[in-house]
Design an enzyme around this catalytic site. Structure first.
Site, mmCIF file in Angstrom:
data_model
loop_
_atom_site.group_PDB
_atom_site.id
_atom_site.type_symbol
_atom_site.label_atom_id
_atom_site.label_comp_id
_atom_site.label_asym_id
_atom_site.label_seq_id
_atom_site.Cartn_x
_atom_site.Cartn_y
_atom_site.Cartn_z
ATOM 1 C CG HIS A 99 -17.102 -18.935 -4.089
ATOM 2 N ND1 HIS A 99 -18.350 -18.654 -4.610
ATOM 3 C CD2 HIS A 99 -16.277 -17.948 -4.536
ATOM 4 C CE1 HIS A 99 -18.283 -17.549 -5.339
ATOM 5 N NE2 HIS A 99 -17.039 -17.094 -5.303
ATOM 6 C CB CYS A 146 -23.243 -22.404 -3.209
ATOM 7 S SG CYS A 146 -23.873 -20.779 -3.664
#
Length: 334
Positions: A99, A146
């Site tokens: 992440h 991301c």
């Protein structure tokens, strides 16, 4: 009488790598499925394509039996060691699959990766490491997460957007495709539950939980944050724009689960046996992933203009030869 020939250095460039994959997070709802596969994919690529010595590759995945769990403290310990042990001309590589998220700090939106313990490693941490590289050593970062564009603070952009304008909108994926971003509100709620603090400052929570292991973004006052150098040897290949998601693709008939960016880069390298520059590699990946019908993403490149035209993981300096390197692999510096 012939002029005396200068001795040629026989020093070999050391190539070292740290590969990190985070599938499992404190909040199980945030778990991913393909990040370990991404690490193994990159591990094979480094050895077979770029002839890295397996003994000089540190692998960190969050699964039972791992020698080192990919917590922020462990990752930064390895980064510090790699930078401090580097010599002139060495090639250093850091890969992360997991992440990422944008964070608001002092009125600016910055980028961070999320290790397995939720303790953020921010763009200022990576700026700190880049600033400490020895002469002519390069530090290539590849982030399949991301909002990873801009992960080296204030590094010049060569492909993509120079900065983040606003956080990405939450993307609802159909099926098992999953954005590799923890929503800011969800992340803050998890931190508040752990600290008991009712404070909108993300740094207050992270400093209480992790103390000296928190990012320098939150530990040091702004006037002590690392500043960009006029010219540096940091190279960032990000899986997306600063305000964009990257996708963790599920297993299907084409292969196991894994990051779309990583799978695309590995496929490009397999289909392009000749040396390929950082800029060309990112543009090829950008063309492929940007044209996906579902969940398009646009990889970016942040580095100096000189390093944009350098060969990916094969840039060599005068007199410094890499193991297994041919003359056409070299990009010589002035």
């Amino acid at each position: 009488m012939e002029a005396e020939k200068k001795p040629v250095s026989n020093k070999e460039v050391a190539k070292k790598a740290i590969l990190v994959g985070c599938n499992n997070y404190p909040n199980p709802k945030e778990n991913l499925s393909g990040c370990h596969n991404d690490v193994y994919n990159m591990h094979n690529t480094l050895i077979k394509r770029f002839r890295f010595d397996p003994k000089r590759i540190v692998v960190m995945v969050d699964k039972p039996g791992s020698k080192q769990m990919p917590t922020a403290a462990n990752i930064k310990k390895q980064l510090k060691k790699m930078i401090e042990d580097a010599d002139e001309g060495d090639r250093l590589f850091f890969y992360f699959s997991g992440h990422g998220m944008p964070i608001c700090h002092n009125g600016e939106i910055k980028q961070a990766i999320v290790p397995s313990d939720d303790n953020l490693i921010t763009c200022m941490d990576f700026r700190y490491y880049v600033n400490r590289l020895p002469k002519k050593a390069t530090f290539t970062i590849m982030a399949d997460s991301c909002c990873s564009g801009g992960l080296i603070d204030q590094e010049p952009v060569q492909v993509g957007q120079p900065y983040i304008v606003q956080p990405p909108k939450d993307q609802t994926c159909v099926g098992e495709n999953k954005p590799k971003m923890i929503p800011y509100e969800s992340y803050m709620a998890n931190l508040s539950a752990r600290t008991g603090l009712n404070d909108p400052d993300i740094g207050a929570h992270l400093f209480q939980l992790f103390g000296s292991e928190a990012s320098i973004m939150f530990r040091l006052p702004p006037d002590q944050h690392p500043k960009p150098l006029k010219i540096d040897q940091g190279i960032l290949l990000s899986g997306s724009e600063p305000s964009e998601d990257t996708i963790d693709d599920p297993a299907d008939k084409n292969g196991p689960a894994g990051g779309a960016f990583t799978k695309t880069v590995v496929a490009i390298l397999k289909g392009h046996p000749a040396p390929i520059t950082n800029k060309k590699l990112v543009n090829k990946a950008r063309g492929i992933l940007g044209n996906r019908k579902k969940y398009p993403q646009h990889p970016c490149l942040y580095c100096s203009s000189k390093n944009a035209d350098a060969v990916f993981l094969r840039k060599a300096s005068h007199g410094l030869a890499e193991i297994g390197e041919s003359s056409e692999d070299r990009v010589l510096e002035d």
